[in-house]
Scaffold this active site. Sequence first.
Site, PDB file in Angstrom:
ATOM      1  N   SER A  25     -14.649   5.859 -12.661  1.00  0.00           N
ATOM      2  CA  SER A  25     -13.191   5.772 -12.631  1.00  0.00           C
ATOM      3  C   SER A  25     -12.571   6.496 -13.813  1.00  0.00           C
ATOM      4  O   SER A  25     -11.378   6.751 -13.823  1.00  0.00           O
ATOM      5  CB  SER A  25     -12.768   4.319 -12.643  1.00  0.00           C
ATOM      6  OG  SER A  25     -13.361   3.685 -13.743  1.00  0.00           O
ATOM      7  N   GLU A  31     -10.122  10.108  -5.045  1.00  0.00           N
ATOM      8  CA  GLU A  31      -9.809  11.139  -6.036  1.00  0.00           C
ATOM      9  C   GLU A  31     -11.001  12.087  -6.079  1.00  0.00           C
ATOM     10  O   GLU A  31     -12.129  11.656  -6.349  1.00  0.00           O
ATOM     11  CB  GLU A  31      -9.597  10.510  -7.420  1.00  0.00           C
ATOM     12  CG  GLU A  31      -8.283   9.765  -7.558  1.00  0.00           C
ATOM     13  CD  GLU A  31      -8.118   9.082  -8.914  1.00  0.00           C
ATOM     14  OE1 GLU A  31      -6.990   9.059  -9.420  1.00  0.00           O
ATOM     15  OE2 GLU A  31      -9.107   8.563  -9.472  1.00  0.00           O
ATOM     16  N   ASN A  34      -6.332   5.529 -12.453  1.00  0.00           N
ATOM     17  CA  ASN A  34      -6.600   4.612 -13.558  1.00  0.00           C
ATOM     18  C   ASN A  34      -5.748   4.886 -14.786  1.00  0.00           C
ATOM     19  O   ASN A  34      -5.512   4.004 -15.596  1.00  0.00           O
ATOM     20  CB  ASN A  34      -8.092   4.607 -13.910  1.00  0.00           C
ATOM     21  CG  ASN A  34      -8.823   3.591 -13.053  1.00  0.00           C
ATOM     22  OD1 ASN A  34      -8.210   2.697 -12.491  1.00  0.00           O
ATOM     23  ND2 ASN A  34     -10.116   3.723 -12.936  1.00  0.00           N
ATOM     24  N   HIS A  83     -13.979   9.453  -6.325  1.00  0.00           N
ATOM     25  CA  HIS A  83     -13.643   8.103  -6.766  1.00  0.00           C
ATOM     26  C   HIS A  83     -12.950   7.301  -5.666  1.00  0.00           C
ATOM     27  O   HIS A  83     -11.847   7.637  -5.244  1.00  0.00           O
ATOM     28  CB  HIS A  83     -12.739   8.205  -8.016  1.00  0.00           C
ATOM     29  CG  HIS A  83     -12.393   6.897  -8.625  1.00  0.00           C
ATOM     30  ND1 HIS A  83     -11.221   6.686  -9.302  1.00  0.00           N
ATOM     31  CD2 HIS A  83     -13.057   5.710  -8.661  1.00  0.00           C
ATOM     32  CE1 HIS A  83     -11.180   5.434  -9.724  1.00  0.00           C
ATOM     33  NE2 HIS A  83     -12.282   4.826  -9.341  1.00  0.00           N
TER      34      HIS A  83
HETATM   35  N1  3HC Z   1     -13.105  -5.699   2.724  1.00  0.00           N
HETATM   36  C1  3HC Z   1     -12.837  -5.454   4.025  1.00  0.00           C
HETATM   37  N2  3HC Z   1     -11.747  -5.932   4.674  1.00  0.00           N
HETATM   38  C2  3HC Z   1     -10.911  -6.726   3.966  1.00  0.00           C
HETATM   39  C3  3HC Z   1     -11.130  -7.021   2.593  1.00  0.00           C
HETATM   40  C4  3HC Z   1     -12.283  -6.468   1.982  1.00  0.00           C
HETATM   41  N3  3HC Z   1     -12.576  -6.711   0.688  1.00  0.00           N
HETATM   42  N4  3HC Z   1     -10.116  -7.813   2.152  1.00  0.00           N
HETATM   43  C5  3HC Z   1      -9.299  -8.009   3.203  1.00  0.00           C
HETATM   44  N5  3HC Z   1      -9.773  -7.355   4.303  1.00  0.00           N
HETATM   45  C6  3HC Z   1      -9.188  -7.292   5.632  1.00  0.00           C
HETATM   46  C7  3HC Z   1      -8.788  -8.670   6.088  1.00  0.00           C
HETATM   47  O1  3HC Z   1      -9.872  -9.316   6.745  1.00  0.00           O
HETATM   48  C8  3HC Z   1      -7.674  -8.356   7.036  1.00  0.00           C
HETATM   49  O2  3HC Z   1      -8.205  -7.956   8.296  1.00  0.00           O
HETATM   50  P1  3HC Z   1      -7.469  -8.366   9.652  1.00  0.00           P
HETATM   51  O3  3HC Z   1      -6.208  -7.545   9.651  1.00  0.00           O
HETATM   52  O4  3HC Z   1      -8.460  -7.934  10.673  1.00  0.00           O
HETATM   53  O5  3HC Z   1      -7.257  -9.830   9.576  1.00  0.00           O
HETATM   54  C9  3HC Z   1      -6.988  -7.148   6.438  1.00  0.00           C
HETATM   55  O6  3HC Z   1      -7.974  -6.564   5.574  1.00  0.00           O
HETATM   56  C10 3HC Z   1      -5.764  -7.498   5.650  1.00  0.00           C
HETATM   57  O7  3HC Z   1      -6.126  -8.564   4.787  1.00  0.00           O
HETATM   58  P2  3HC Z   1      -5.087  -9.517   4.052  1.00  0.00           P
HETATM   59  O8  3HC Z   1      -3.918  -9.802   4.949  1.00  0.00           O
HETATM   60  O9  3HC Z   1      -5.826 -10.662   3.441  1.00  0.00           O
HETATM   61  O10 3HC Z   1      -4.731  -8.649   2.853  1.00  0.00           O
HETATM   62  P3  3HC Z   1      -3.518  -7.717   2.523  1.00  0.00           P
HETATM   63  O11 3HC Z   1      -2.763  -7.236   3.702  1.00  0.00           O
HETATM   64  O12 3HC Z   1      -2.812  -8.445   1.444  1.00  0.00           O
HETATM   65  O13 3HC Z   1      -4.281  -6.463   1.906  1.00  0.00           O
HETATM   66  C11 3HC Z   1      -5.357  -5.427   0.092  1.00  0.00           C
HETATM   67  C12 3HC Z   1      -5.344  -6.621   1.039  1.00  0.00           C
HETATM   68  C13 3HC Z   1      -5.587  -4.131   0.856  1.00  0.00           C
HETATM   69  C14 3HC Z   1      -6.515  -5.690  -0.878  1.00  0.00           C
HETATM   70  C15 3HC Z   1      -3.973  -5.329  -0.636  1.00  0.00           C
HETATM   71  O14 3HC Z   1      -3.707  -6.541  -1.271  1.00  0.00           O
HETATM   72  C16 3HC Z   1      -3.945  -4.199  -1.631  1.00  0.00           C
HETATM   73  O15 3HC Z   1      -3.703  -3.061  -1.312  1.00  0.00           O
HETATM   74  N6  3HC Z   1      -4.167  -4.551  -2.922  1.00  0.00           N
HETATM   75  C17 3HC Z   1      -4.188  -3.565  -4.001  1.00  0.00           C
HETATM   76  C18 3HC Z   1      -5.564  -2.995  -4.112  1.00  0.00           C
HETATM   77  C19 3HC Z   1      -5.660  -1.977  -5.203  1.00  0.00           C
HETATM   78  O16 3HC Z   1      -4.732  -1.692  -5.943  1.00  0.00           O
HETATM   79  N7  3HC Z   1      -6.863  -1.420  -5.351  1.00  0.00           N
HETATM   80  C20 3HC Z   1      -7.140  -0.455  -6.374  1.00  0.00           C
HETATM   81  C21 3HC Z   1      -7.880  -1.130  -7.443  1.00  0.00           C
HETATM   82  S1  3HC Z   1      -8.229  -0.040  -8.767  1.00  0.00           S
HETATM   83  C22 3HC Z   1      -9.718   0.595  -8.405  1.00  0.00           C
HETATM   84  O17 3HC Z   1     -10.369   0.256  -7.450  1.00  0.00           O
HETATM   85  C23 3HC Z   1     -10.209   1.638  -9.344  1.00  0.00           C
HETATM   86  C24 3HC Z   1     -11.414   1.159 -10.115  1.00  0.00           C
HETATM   87  O18 3HC Z   1     -11.986   2.286 -10.667  1.00  0.00           O
HETATM   88  C25 3HC Z   1     -11.063   0.188 -11.194  1.00  0.00           C
END
Ligand code: 3HC
Length: 257
Positions: free
Chosen positions: A92, A125, A163, A113
Amino acid sequence: MSQQILDKSRAEIEKNANRFARKLFKDDPDSVSSLVAEALSRTTYSINLEAAIASADLIIEAIVENIEIKKEFFKRIDEIAPMHAIFVSNTSSLSIAEMSAVTKREDRFAGFHFFNPVPLMKLIELIRTEKTSDDTYTTLLAFGRALGKTCISCKDRPGFIVNRLLFTLTSEALQMLERGDATARDIDTATKLGLGHPMGPFELMDMVGLDVTLNILQERQKRFPNDPNVITSPTLEKMVSANKLGVKSGEGFYSYK
Ligand code: 3HC
């Protein structure tokens, strides 16, 4: 690194394959099982590195965020992977050029990424160094598209794009918490309802892993001690020492027990 971790990963992959197949074929359980069976039949798992990469075309490294360990890993696989294989790192923040320099395939080396949770997040990315060839770059673009993701191009700069933005928010949130300006829950609520983000910084740290977050901060700070957006956080350090790592350990800023 261990059969136990591999078994856990395999269970997670199978769960996700079923989840996505059910979404595609809502009322057709036969199509769900045949899609899942077909996809999983093309998936193999191994804790033997040599066997796993012997005939690979593309190797995506996603090990611990530590540049020395990553360099050691790439040096080792450079000796045993097919000559044509492309290497990418899912780092990252760390330097792609520095990792690729330990191999004899700097032209077939890039950053790739993904974001948590990978099955849902649409972004990749794609980081190219000055030595990444056009062929490697276009192959990776096509691969990203085939996964249904959107690739953006970034220069080989610490934190790339996401990030750099995320850690500005995270660092500020941790400092607010440590000063006692507001609770983690209120800062998360402010981020969601005031900025329209899907998750607040503390929820996100719990999901990504507090150990991973701390690693990213420490590695960046080692390299760029004057960067005002990369802070030391006693709170984060204490929590990681107490094995409060977020969702995966059952407790972080919130409890998941
Ligand atoms: N894996 C697979 N599917 C998942 C899951 C997972 N971990 N978590 C939830 N789902 C599925 C659920 O089962 C649900 O499926 P359905 O529609 O069939 O019921 C669907 O996704 C939607 O789930 P929810 O209603 O519980 O969740 P949300 O609509 O709130 O979305 C989210 C969940 C996509 C995680 C949303 O909250 C989001 O976008 N969060 C921000 C995530 C983010 O910013 N990520 C970047 C992190 S930084 C990074 O990764 C960089 C690293 O280098 C640090």
